[in-house]
Design an enzyme around this catalytic site. Sequence first.
Site, PDB file in Angstrom:
ATOM      1  N   GLY A  13       0.799  -1.217   0.000  1.00  0.00           N
ATOM      2  CA  GLY A  13       0.000   0.000   0.000  1.00  0.00           C
ATOM      3  C   GLY A  13       0.831   1.266   0.000  1.00  0.00           C
ATOM      4  O   GLY A  13       0.304   2.361   0.213  1.00  0.00           O
ATOM      5  N   THR A  34      10.086   6.227 -11.714  1.00  0.00           N
ATOM      6  CA  THR A  34      11.471   5.770 -11.848  1.00  0.00           C
ATOM      7  C   THR A  34      11.619   4.451 -12.594  1.00  0.00           C
ATOM      8  O   THR A  34      12.739   4.061 -12.918  1.00  0.00           O
ATOM      9  CB  THR A  34      12.119   5.621 -10.460  1.00  0.00           C
ATOM     10  OG1 THR A  34      11.405   4.623  -9.731  1.00  0.00           O
ATOM     11  CG2 THR A  34      12.124   6.936  -9.714  1.00  0.00           C
ATOM     12  N   HIS A  51       0.002   1.451 -11.874  1.00  0.00           N
ATOM     13  CA  HIS A  51       0.495   2.667 -11.225  1.00  0.00           C
ATOM     14  C   HIS A  51       0.010   3.910 -11.974  1.00  0.00           C
ATOM     15  O   HIS A  51      -0.378   4.900 -11.348  1.00  0.00           O
ATOM     16  CB  HIS A  51       2.025   2.667 -11.146  1.00  0.00           C
ATOM     17  CG  HIS A  51       2.560   1.933  -9.962  1.00  0.00           C
ATOM     18  ND1 HIS A  51       2.711   2.522  -8.742  1.00  0.00           N
ATOM     19  CD2 HIS A  51       2.978   0.647  -9.824  1.00  0.00           C
ATOM     20  CE1 HIS A  51       3.204   1.635  -7.878  1.00  0.00           C
ATOM     21  NE2 HIS A  51       3.369   0.497  -8.512  1.00  0.00           N
TER      22      HIS A  51
END
Length: 192
Positions: A13, A34, A51
């Site tokens: 999380g 990144t 993401h």
Amino acid sequence: MAVILVTGPVRSGKSRYVIAIAQKADKRVSYVATAVHDQADGEWNTRLQRHMRDRPKEWDVIESSLLDHRALLDVFHDRADDECIVVDALGTWLAARIATNIDAIQRDFATFENIMDLEAAELAKAMIDCKALVVVVAEEVGWDIVPVAASARLFRDVLGRLKQQLAAEAQDVYLVVCGYALDLHALGVTIS
């Protein structure tokens, strides 16, 4: 301004917590992604897509894999205190740095380790000195067996030292496990 470090294991999380911190800060957000895209790795691309879906669309995105080391450090310079920079994550940044220089491990491990430590320290300093709020995701990787591969040991050791540097200067440090964030400044004792 301040650094907030959020660390923890895979799928704990961390990123979700960092997004919540950045949204609550009510600042202009730049998201430093990144991870290196790899079109040949379907699972990795699915992970990266998740993401991308989870972060707010209005955030500016900076792909660190497209920047050299100095350009990444420059991301943190000349920022204002009404900004927030989210770095997700230190482990994928370091993995990319090691992967692009993997031959150096075989040629001269000690020199390459020193270079990686120097780059990590420069990145930590740039984040600490930044006038914006910097919220950083870092992976926990050192709670397992000692890896067989030299590159994996290098990754684990440099990342561990980098997290200690950031944590020592951070305003807040959280360990996220199973969807719960533990405040390490409140719960922990600094090791001198």
